[in-house]
Design a protein around this motif. Structure first.
Motif, PDB file in Angstrom:
ATOM      1  N   ALA A  24       0.720  -1.188   0.283  1.00 13.09           N
ATOM      2  CA  ALA A  24       0.060   0.013   0.002  1.00 13.09           C
ATOM      3  C   ALA A  24       0.811   0.940   0.241  1.00 13.09           C
ATOM      4  O   ALA A  24       0.761   2.151   0.014  1.00 13.09           O
ATOM      5  CB  ALA A  24      -1.077  -0.119   1.337  1.00 13.09           C
ATOM      6  N   SER A  25       2.099   1.137  -0.772  1.00  5.96           N
ATOM      7  CA  SER A  25       3.343   2.079  -1.029  1.00  5.96           C
ATOM      8  C   SER A  25       2.633   2.868  -1.939  1.00  5.96           C
ATOM      9  O   SER A  25       3.302   4.252  -2.124  1.00  5.96           O
ATOM     10  CB  SER A  25       4.577   1.788  -0.445  1.00  5.96           C
ATOM     11  OG  SER A  25       4.744   1.003  -1.797  1.00  5.96           O
ATOM     12  N   HIS A  26       2.025   2.908  -2.716  1.00  5.93           N
ATOM     13  CA  HIS A  26       1.951   3.183  -4.004  1.00  5.93           C
ATOM     14  C   HIS A  26       0.095   3.131  -3.870  1.00  5.93           C
ATOM     15  O   HIS A  26      -0.146   1.978  -4.607  1.00  5.93           O
ATOM     16  CB  HIS A  26       2.666   3.476  -5.027  1.00  5.93           C
ATOM     17  CG  HIS A  26       3.057   2.075  -5.309  1.00  5.93           C
ATOM     18  ND1 HIS A  26       4.832   1.227  -4.573  1.00  5.93           N
ATOM     19  CD2 HIS A  26       3.444   1.618  -6.661  1.00  5.93           C
ATOM     20  CE1 HIS A  26       4.513   0.668  -5.327  1.00  5.93           C
ATOM     21  NE2 HIS A  26       3.754   0.110  -6.150  1.00  5.93           N
ATOM     22  N   GLY A 100      -9.929   0.491   9.112  1.00 10.65           N
ATOM     23  CA  GLY A 100      -8.575   0.387   8.776  1.00 10.65           C
ATOM     24  C   GLY A 100      -7.601   1.192   8.069  1.00 10.65           C
ATOM     25  O   GLY A 100      -6.374   1.105   7.548  1.00 10.65           O
ATOM     26  N   SER A 101      -8.475   2.437   8.873  1.00  6.24           N
ATOM     27  CA  SER A 101      -7.198   3.639   8.623  1.00  6.24           C
ATOM     28  C   SER A 101      -6.225   4.143   9.196  1.00  6.24           C
ATOM     29  O   SER A 101      -5.522   2.584   9.940  1.00  6.24           O
ATOM     30  CB  SER A 101      -7.935   5.241   8.479  1.00  6.24           C
ATOM     31  OG  SER A 101      -8.194   5.067  10.144  1.00  6.24           O
ATOM     32  N   VAL A 149      -8.012 -10.081   4.725  1.00  3.07           N
ATOM     33  CA  VAL A 149      -6.938 -10.418   5.436  1.00  3.07           C
ATOM     34  C   VAL A 149      -5.804  -9.635   6.180  1.00  3.07           C
ATOM     35  O   VAL A 149      -5.768  -9.357   7.275  1.00  3.07           O
ATOM     36  CB  VAL A 149      -6.514 -10.671   3.908  1.00  3.07           C
ATOM     37  CG1 VAL A 149      -4.478 -10.730   3.953  1.00  3.07           C
ATOM     38  CG2 VAL A 149      -6.632 -12.047   3.126  1.00  3.07           C
ATOM     39  N   TYR A 150      -6.332  -7.773   5.257  1.00  3.23           N
ATOM     40  CA  TYR A 150      -5.827  -7.369   6.306  1.00  3.23           C
ATOM     41  C   TYR A 150      -6.463  -6.881   7.651  1.00  3.23           C
ATOM     42  O   TYR A 150      -5.265  -6.267   8.173  1.00  3.23           O
ATOM     43  CB  TYR A 150      -6.020  -5.795   4.769  1.00  3.23           C
ATOM     44  CG  TYR A 150      -4.630  -5.389   4.277  1.00  3.23           C
ATOM     45  CD1 TYR A 150      -3.662  -5.393   4.545  1.00  3.23           C
ATOM     46  CD2 TYR A 150      -5.592  -5.529   2.878  1.00  3.23           C
ATOM     47  CE1 TYR A 150      -2.854  -5.264   3.445  1.00  3.23           C
ATOM     48  CE2 TYR A 150      -4.282  -5.370   1.718  1.00  3.23           C
ATOM     49  CZ  TYR A 150      -3.064  -5.228   2.100  1.00  3.23           C
ATOM     50  OH  TYR A 150      -2.051  -5.056   1.396  1.00  3.23           O
ATOM     51  N   LEU A 151      -7.547  -7.020   7.445  1.00  2.00           N
ATOM     52  CA  LEU A 151      -8.573  -6.478   9.018  1.00  2.00           C
ATOM     53  C   LEU A 151      -8.261  -7.949   9.735  1.00  2.00           C
ATOM     54  O   LEU A 151      -7.791  -7.270  11.115  1.00  2.00           O
ATOM     55  CB  LEU A 151     -10.179  -6.632   9.077  1.00  2.00           C
ATOM     56  CG  LEU A 151     -10.506  -5.577   7.914  1.00  2.00           C
ATOM     57  CD1 LEU A 151     -11.893  -6.048   8.167  1.00  2.00           C
ATOM     58  CD2 LEU A 151     -10.666  -4.280   9.191  1.00  2.00           C
ATOM     59  N   SER A 168       0.300   3.643  11.965  1.00  2.08           N
ATOM     60  CA  SER A 168      -1.124   3.457  12.704  1.00  2.08           C
ATOM     61  C   SER A 168      -0.656   3.981  13.927  1.00  2.08           C
ATOM     62  O   SER A 168      -0.029   3.721  14.731  1.00  2.08           O
ATOM     63  CB  SER A 168      -1.281   1.799  12.533  1.00  2.08           C
ATOM     64  OG  SER A 168      -0.261   1.007  13.156  1.00  2.08           O
ATOM     65  N   LEU A 169      -2.046   4.636  14.707  1.00  2.06           N
ATOM     66  CA  LEU A 169      -2.463   4.631  16.140  1.00  2.06           C
ATOM     67  C   LEU A 169      -3.256   4.176  16.618  1.00  2.06           C
ATOM     68  O   LEU A 169      -4.484   3.460  16.435  1.00  2.06           O
ATOM     69  CB  LEU A 169      -2.586   5.795  16.445  1.00  2.06           C
ATOM     70  CG  LEU A 169      -1.065   7.067  15.780  1.00  2.06           C
ATOM     71  CD1 LEU A 169      -1.875   8.499  15.940  1.00  2.06           C
ATOM     72  CD2 LEU A 169      -0.037   6.637  16.363  1.00  2.06           C
ATOM     73  N   TYR A 170      -2.999   2.823  16.911  1.00  2.00           N
ATOM     74  CA  TYR A 170      -3.958   1.827  18.013  1.00  2.00           C
ATOM     75  C   TYR A 170      -4.507   2.917  19.167  1.00  2.00           C
ATOM     76  O   TYR A 170      -4.037   3.084  19.685  1.00  2.00           O
ATOM     77  CB  TYR A 170      -3.839   0.610  18.707  1.00  2.00           C
ATOM     78  CG  TYR A 170      -3.641  -0.945  17.054  1.00  2.00           C
ATOM     79  CD1 TYR A 170      -4.009  -1.193  16.840  1.00  2.00           C
ATOM     80  CD2 TYR A 170      -2.224  -0.087  17.092  1.00  2.00           C
ATOM     81  CE1 TYR A 170      -4.140  -1.860  15.619  1.00  2.00           C
ATOM     82  CE2 TYR A 170      -1.632  -1.112  15.346  1.00  2.00           C
ATOM     83  CZ  TYR A 170      -2.864  -1.832  14.920  1.00  2.00           C
ATOM     84  OH  TYR A 170      -2.348  -2.639  13.955  1.00  2.00           O
TER      85      TYR A 170
END
Length: 179
Positions: A24-26, A100-101, A149-151, A168-170
């Motif tokens: 998810a880098s581009h 998922g942000s 998969v990502y979640l 990410s901040l949880y």
């Protein structure tokens, strides 16, 4: 010989594209720049390593007849469902953008995963708007599998107790950073 070279090129290109998408880098809404170059270099190194270590057939190990049947079933039921693919797609995109942000809450991610798994388990209830929009069913199914998969990975990361990290901040249910 030529067909072997073409197959090799297609295989390598699919690996390169996958690396950028997975990282998810581009992408369409993310600028390329150094992230794009890093993804290309890293994926090229990965392909080179895989090719040097692996031998034999590179084709997928699944039963092709079974997969073709699955696709046929999806197309044949594409107008029988009650939910429109476009509406479901918009909903799961919105849910993923919230849950998922970069700002993540474990409970929200679990709820989002439940919604995604619900749509996957009842996928035959989703229909295409028209014959020309059957492709949207395939796009939606791919998005749902990817979101699952990502979640799942993000939920597992939140349970490991590593806390917030670079991208990410949880937070807990009160909006506070755990730990």
């Amino acid at each position: 010989m030529i067909s072997t070279l073409i197959k090799e090129w297609i295989w390598r290109k699919s690996i390169w594209k996958s690396v950028g998408e997975c990282a998810a880098s581009h992408g369409v809404y993310r600028p390329g720049g150094s992230a794009l170059n890093a993804g290309q270099c890293g994926s090229k190194r990965a392909v080179t390593w895989i090719l040097s270590k692996c031998t034999g057939d590179r084709s997928p190990s699944f039963d092709k007849i079974e997969k073709l049947k699955e696709i046929e079933d999806m197309i044949s039921s594409s107008f029988k469902g009650e939910l429109e693919a476009d509406v479901v797609y918009d909903e799961v995109r919105r849910i993923m953008s919230i849950s998922g942000s970069a700002l993540r809450n474990s409970d929200d991610m679990k709820k989002a995963l439940s919604v995604v798994e619900g749509y996957l388990s009842s996928f035959s209830n989703i229909k295409a708007k028209s014959e020309g929009r059957i492709w949207k069913l395939f796009q939606l199914r791919n998005a749902l599998i990817t979101q699952k998969v990502y979640l799942s990975a993000m939920i597992e990361a939140s349970l490991c107790g590593n806390g917030s990290r670079g991208s990410s901040l949880y937070s807990d249910k009160n909006g506070k950073e755990p730990g």
